[in-house]
Design a protein around this motif. Structure first.
Motif, PDB file in Angstrom:
ATOM      1  N   LEU A   1       0.963  -1.305  -0.079  1.00  0.00           N
ATOM      2  CA  LEU A   1      -0.194  -0.005   0.019  1.00  0.00           C
ATOM      3  C   LEU A   1       0.949   1.346   0.188  1.00  0.00           C
ATOM      4  O   LEU A   1       0.320   2.210   0.122  1.00  0.00           O
TER       5      LEU A   1
ATOM      6  N   LEU B   1      -9.386  -5.855   1.537  1.00  0.00           N
ATOM      7  CA  LEU B   1      -8.644  -4.504   1.346  1.00  0.00           C
ATOM      8  C   LEU B   1      -8.278  -4.033  -0.290  1.00  0.00           C
ATOM      9  O   LEU B   1      -8.236  -2.898  -0.536  1.00  0.00           O
TER      10      LEU B   1
ATOM     11  N   ASN C   1      -7.509   1.334  -2.774  1.00  0.00           N
ATOM     12  CA  ASN C   1      -6.077   1.240  -1.951  1.00  0.00           C
ATOM     13  C   ASN C   1      -5.032   0.821  -2.489  1.00  0.00           C
ATOM     14  O   ASN C   1      -3.982   1.178  -1.965  1.00  0.00           O
TER      15      ASN C   1
ATOM     16  N   CYS D   1      -0.023  -5.666   6.602  1.00  0.00           N
ATOM     17  CA  CYS D   1      -0.167  -4.999   5.478  1.00  0.00           C
ATOM     18  C   CYS D   1       0.028  -6.183   4.428  1.00  0.00           C
ATOM     19  O   CYS D   1       0.866  -7.050   4.541  1.00  0.00           O
TER      20      CYS D   1
END
Ligand code: TXA
Ligand code: MG
Length: 316
Positions: free
Chosen positions: A35, A67, A97, A128
């Motif tokens: 990200l 996500l 995202n 993440c």
């Protein structure tokens, strides 16, 4: 063995936007926070990878999948249940995202959950998704051991050494589009296994460049590499200073080196060892590597895909 302190340190580096090389079941990956566009840019720089070639985002849970995509088809969940964690990458529509650089600006993102406890622990700790290509310079052999990464890539903050990998060739990549699922890159999970779970579109394995990174020359050893159907195809004078990798061919003592990637014709074992053998031969004092082709069925399709790219443009 890797302890939790090393994972902790590696996860902190990922969170700080640094790169960490880590083992997966297929090959070693060069990871950054998926990200963080700035961190991902370092991957392209170190690998000398063209920006048109997007990366795979590695996840440790289905929450991380959500996500990365707002639009997850129920068939994707079926595949996830059947094959994750494991060597299957699924290309799905991406959410906002996901930075452009991860997907080379495409509307899709490639995602997989690796089947390796170090990789999963790292992703969970870093909290993440981790974007990671194979940890090699673009177009070169994929690393199947930590020392392949150390030898061939500079500028990585940390290399987690999980020993030799289990699978040895990169994941199968499939993409869902309007016509259904298509295989973009063959791997150890075969079309036959996938159709037990979801249908594939008519031409299950299409020819040509499909994944943007599927160029004809890839996985190239530093030495001339030639595919042959048997050692009889090779003139005697060329054998003396060459290596030969037979599949089911007889032993041939004329070669300087003979290595059989799978003693018992087991293609799974062949896949596990082929990149390690090619790495090793690069270091040896020979002129050429001759490789006997394997049957193009099942896992043999993925192996021949890698061998044909390694030997691209090289003939006797
Ligand atoms: O087993 C593996 O897949 C390993 C380990 C580290 O997970 N990774 C790996 O990554 O092989 P890499 O970057 O060497 O290959 C990723 C391939 C490239 O051919 C790329 O073009 C394709 O995935 N790819 C990535 N995102 C894509 C997308 N959105 N659409 C189509 N192809 C995509
Ligand atoms: Mg690669």
């Amino acid at each position: 063995m890797i302890d939790h302190l090393e994972i902790e340190k590696a996860a902190q580096l990922i969170q700080k936007g640094e790169l960490v090389a880590f083992p997966t079941e297929t090959v070693y990956g060069l990871g950054a926070n998926a990200l963080d566009a700035y961190a991902v840019a370092k991957i392209f720089e170190i690998k000398e990878r063209p920006s048109f070639d997007p990366l795979i985002a590695h996840i440790a849970s289905l929450d991380m999948l959500k996500l990365l995509s707002d639009d997850i088809d129920s068939r994707v969940y079926k595949l996830a249940e059947a094959f994750w964690p494991g060597p299957l990458t699924i290309v799905i529509p991406r959410s906002k995202n996901v930075p452009d650089i991860v997907c080379s600006g495409l509307p899709t993102v490639a995602v997989r959950m690796p089947d390796h406890k170090v990789a999963l622990a790292l992703i969970k700790k870093a909290n993440c998704p981790i974007a990671a290509p194979s940890a090699n310079k673009f177009g070169k052999l994929s690393p199947t051991q930590a020392q392949h990464v150390l030898k061939n890539l500079q500028g990585v903050s940390m290399v987690l050494d999980g020993g030799p990998v289990k699978v040895g060739i990169e994941s199968t990549i499939i993409k869902l589009d309007d016509t259904g699922f298509r295989i973009l890159r063959p791997g150890i999970i075969t079309a036959e296994e996938i159709i037990q779970v979801v249908p594939l579109s008519d031409e299950a394995l299409q020819e040509g460049i499909l994944a943007p990174g599927m160029v004809k020359s890839h996985y190239s050893p530093e030495l001339r590499t030639v595919l042959v159907s048997s050692s009889n195809d090779i003139p005697h004078e060329l054998k003396r200073n060459s290596a030969y990798l037979p599949f089911d061919d007889d032993a041939d003592s004329e070669f300087k080196i003979v290595i059989r990637p799978a003693e018992d014709l087991d293609l799974r074992k062949y896949a596990t060892s082929i990149f390690s053998i090619l790495h090793e031969l690069q270091e040896s004092d020979i002129d050429c590597i001759y490789i006997q082709t394997v049957p193009k069925t099942g896992i043999g399709i993925a192996i021949m895909d890698r061998l044909e790219k390694a030997a691209y443009r090289h003939t006797i």
